[in-house]
Design a protein around this motif. Structure first.
Motif, PDB file in Angstrom:
ATOM      1  N   ARG A 167      -1.002  -5.207   8.829  1.00 44.64           N
ATOM      2  CA  ARG A 167      -0.182  -4.273   8.061  1.00 44.64           C
ATOM      3  C   ARG A 167       1.061  -3.901   8.857  1.00 44.64           C
ATOM      4  NH1 ARG A 167      -4.444   0.777   8.291  1.00 44.64           N
ATOM      5  NH2 ARG A 167      -4.048   1.449  10.427  1.00 44.64           N
TER       6      ARG A 167
ATOM      7  N   TYR B 150       0.512  -4.741   3.499  1.00 42.83           N
ATOM      8  CA  TYR B 150      -0.571  -5.505   4.104  1.00 42.83           C
ATOM      9  C   TYR B 150      -0.310  -6.984   3.827  1.00 42.83           C
ATOM     10  CZ  TYR B 150      -3.567  -1.398   4.920  1.00 42.83           C
ATOM     11  OH  TYR B 150      -4.084  -0.215   5.372  1.00 42.83           O
TER      12      TYR B 150
ATOM     13  N   HIS C 147       0.887  -1.164   0.000  1.00 43.00           N
ATOM     14  CA  HIS C 147       0.000   0.000   0.000  1.00 43.00           C
ATOM     15  C   HIS C 147       0.925   1.215   0.000  1.00 43.00           C
ATOM     16  CE1 HIS C 147      -2.889   3.041   1.056  1.00 43.00           C
ATOM     17  NE2 HIS C 147      -3.882   2.169   1.081  1.00 43.00           N
TER      18      HIS C 147
ATOM     19  N   VAL D 254     -10.045   1.460   4.768  1.00 37.18           N
ATOM     20  CA  VAL D 254      -8.698   1.534   5.342  1.00 37.18           C
ATOM     21  C   VAL D 254      -8.687   2.507   6.515  1.00 37.18           C
ATOM     22  CG1 VAL D 254      -6.317   2.267   4.872  1.00 37.18           C
ATOM     23  CG2 VAL D 254      -7.532   0.859   3.215  1.00 37.18           C
ATOM     24  N   ASP D 255      -9.501   3.545   6.425  1.00 39.51           N
ATOM     25  CA  ASP D 255      -9.533   4.590   7.454  1.00 39.51           C
ATOM     26  C   ASP D 255     -10.038   4.087   8.798  1.00 39.51           C
ATOM     27  OD1 ASP D 255      -8.449   6.999   7.075  1.00 39.51           O
ATOM     28  OD2 ASP D 255     -10.268   8.029   6.452  1.00 39.51           O
TER      29      ASP D 255
ATOM     30  N   GLU E 157       3.050   1.253   3.550  1.00 36.79           N
ATOM     31  CA  GLU E 157       2.874   0.046   4.355  1.00 36.79           C
ATOM     32  C   GLU E 157       2.727  -1.180   3.456  1.00 36.79           C
ATOM     33  OE1 GLU E 157       0.549   1.518   8.338  1.00 36.79           O
ATOM     34  OE2 GLU E 157      -0.613   1.405   6.479  1.00 36.79           O
TER      35      GLU E 157
ATOM     36  N   GLU F 279      -8.110   3.519  -0.660  1.00 37.10           N
ATOM     37  CA  GLU F 279      -8.951   3.825   0.488  1.00 37.10           C
ATOM     38  C   GLU F 279      -9.798   2.653   0.957  1.00 37.10           C
ATOM     39  OE1 GLU F 279     -11.232   7.273  -0.473  1.00 37.10           O
ATOM     40  OE2 GLU F 279      -9.475   8.591  -0.601  1.00 37.10           O
TER      41      GLU F 279
ATOM     42  N   LYS G 155       0.715   4.331  -0.959  1.00 36.03           N
ATOM     43  CA  LYS G 155       0.283   5.655  -0.517  1.00 36.03           C
ATOM     44  C   LYS G 155       0.442   5.821   0.987  1.00 36.03           C
ATOM     45  CE  LYS G 155      -2.902   6.674  -4.286  1.00 36.03           C
ATOM     46  NZ  LYS G 155      -4.271   7.072  -4.684  1.00 36.03           N
ATOM     47  N   GLU G 156       0.341   4.709   1.696  1.00 32.45           N
ATOM     48  CA  GLU G 156       0.495   4.741   3.150  1.00 32.45           C
ATOM     49  C   GLU G 156       1.891   4.295   3.590  1.00 32.45           C
ATOM     50  OE1 GLU G 156      -1.729   5.939   5.161  1.00 32.45           O
ATOM     51  OE2 GLU G 156      -3.249   6.259   3.620  1.00 32.45           O
TER      52      GLU G 156
ATOM     53  N   PRO H  54       4.781  -1.102   8.426  1.00 33.69           N
ATOM     54  CA  PRO H  54       5.520  -0.148   7.589  1.00 33.69           C
ATOM     55  C   PRO H  54       6.532  -0.867   6.697  1.00 33.69           C
ATOM     56  CG  PRO H  54       5.410   0.628   9.862  1.00 33.69           C
ATOM     57  CD  PRO H  54       4.889  -0.777   9.863  1.00 33.69           C
TER      58      PRO H  54
END
Length: 271
Positions: free
Chosen positions: A128, A114, A107, A176-177, A112, A157, A109-110, A130
């Motif tokens: 998840r 998963y 992922h 995801v939020d 991370e 998202e 954009k984050e 980093p």
């Protein structure tokens, strides 16, 4: 009967593939054969070996810029989550577990990765971590239920995942939020190996029902799915990332390009 030739200690095969993943530009497929990771042009041909040495390597996946691969490296002492730099051939372990790793996905954009952590056939959940390593966080917790596969929406998202008990599962959409889940399907069949097209319009998955596999295409905005390709069960897997109109399908340990509109399968030959 898949052995083609044996010479000077080298065995040449034309099948045995599992865990395919498509490169971000659609030009290459990465997959596992005999516990090692290989990369192949989408047209097929000679596969290039990426990993060597002891252990069993599976579940490869590309970073969104195509520079890195992540994969699971299994040893008697447990399983490592490895990041491999394709330019330098250097690798680093960012996570270790005494359990088994299922599907893996970047992922970006984050920042991370998963992954699914399999404790048993009744306990596999989404986590998840980093990309540089650190503390892993569990995201789903339902007891005696199982996630088999997942796919990100193009904006990162939402997560499409199949979730259920052993022998049957349905599709869910996870934010995801806030990690809120919405159920999308409710069928007696086992729905798995989910993928999401890069334009965000199409979700693809496999339905296993009474010994028959159906590759099913569904509008991401809602509605029922359309079965585009059906045949008896043969350990099918869809590549976690798809193009707008084409997916990579692994069936009977061979690779195919699958047209998501016509359902036509074209072999991707490899050696």
């Amino acid at each position: 009967d898949f052995v083609l030739a044996v010479s000077e200690g080298v065995v040449t095969v034309d099948r045995g593939a599992q865990d395919p993943a498509l490169s971000p530009d659609g030009s290459q497929v990465v997959f596992a054969v005999f516990g090692k990771i290989w990369v192949l042009p989408i047209e097929g041909g000679e596969a290039r070996q990426i990993t060597y040495g002891l252990g069993w390597d599976t579940r490869p996946v590309w970073s969104s810029d195509g520079r890195f691969l992540a994969y699971a490296h299994q040893l008697p002492a447990g399983t490592d989550l490895v990041i491999h730099n394709l330019a330098t051939s250097g690798s680093s372990v960012i996570y270790h577990t005494d359990k088994e790793l299922g599907q893996i996905a970047f992922h970006n954009k984050e920042g991370e990765i998963y992954f699914l952590l399999d404790s048993s056939q009744y306990d596999s959940h989404l986590w998840r971590i980093p990309v540089e390593g650190g503390q892993a966080k569990q995201l789903t917790f339902t007891q005696d239920w199982h996630e088999w596969s997942f796919a990100f929406s193009p904006d990162g998202e939402k997560v499409l995942l199949d979730h259920g008990r052993f022998g049957g599962s349905d599709l869910y959409l996870l934010s995801v939020d806030d990690l809120k889940a919405t159920r999308l399907t409710n069928t007696p069949s086992h729905e798995f190996s989910v993928a999401w097209s890069r334009d965000g319009k199409t979700q693809v998955y496999i339905e296993a029902d009474n010994g028959i596999d159906h590759v099913t295409v569904k509008d991401a905005e809602g509605g029922s799915g359309k079965r585009i390709y059906s045949c008896p069960y043969d350990q099918k897997q869809l590549a976690p990332s798809t193009l707008e109109s084409t997916a990579v399908l692994c069936a009977g340990r061979r690779l195919y390009r699958l047209d998501l509109k016509s359902g036509r399968c074209t072999p991707i030959p490899f050696k």
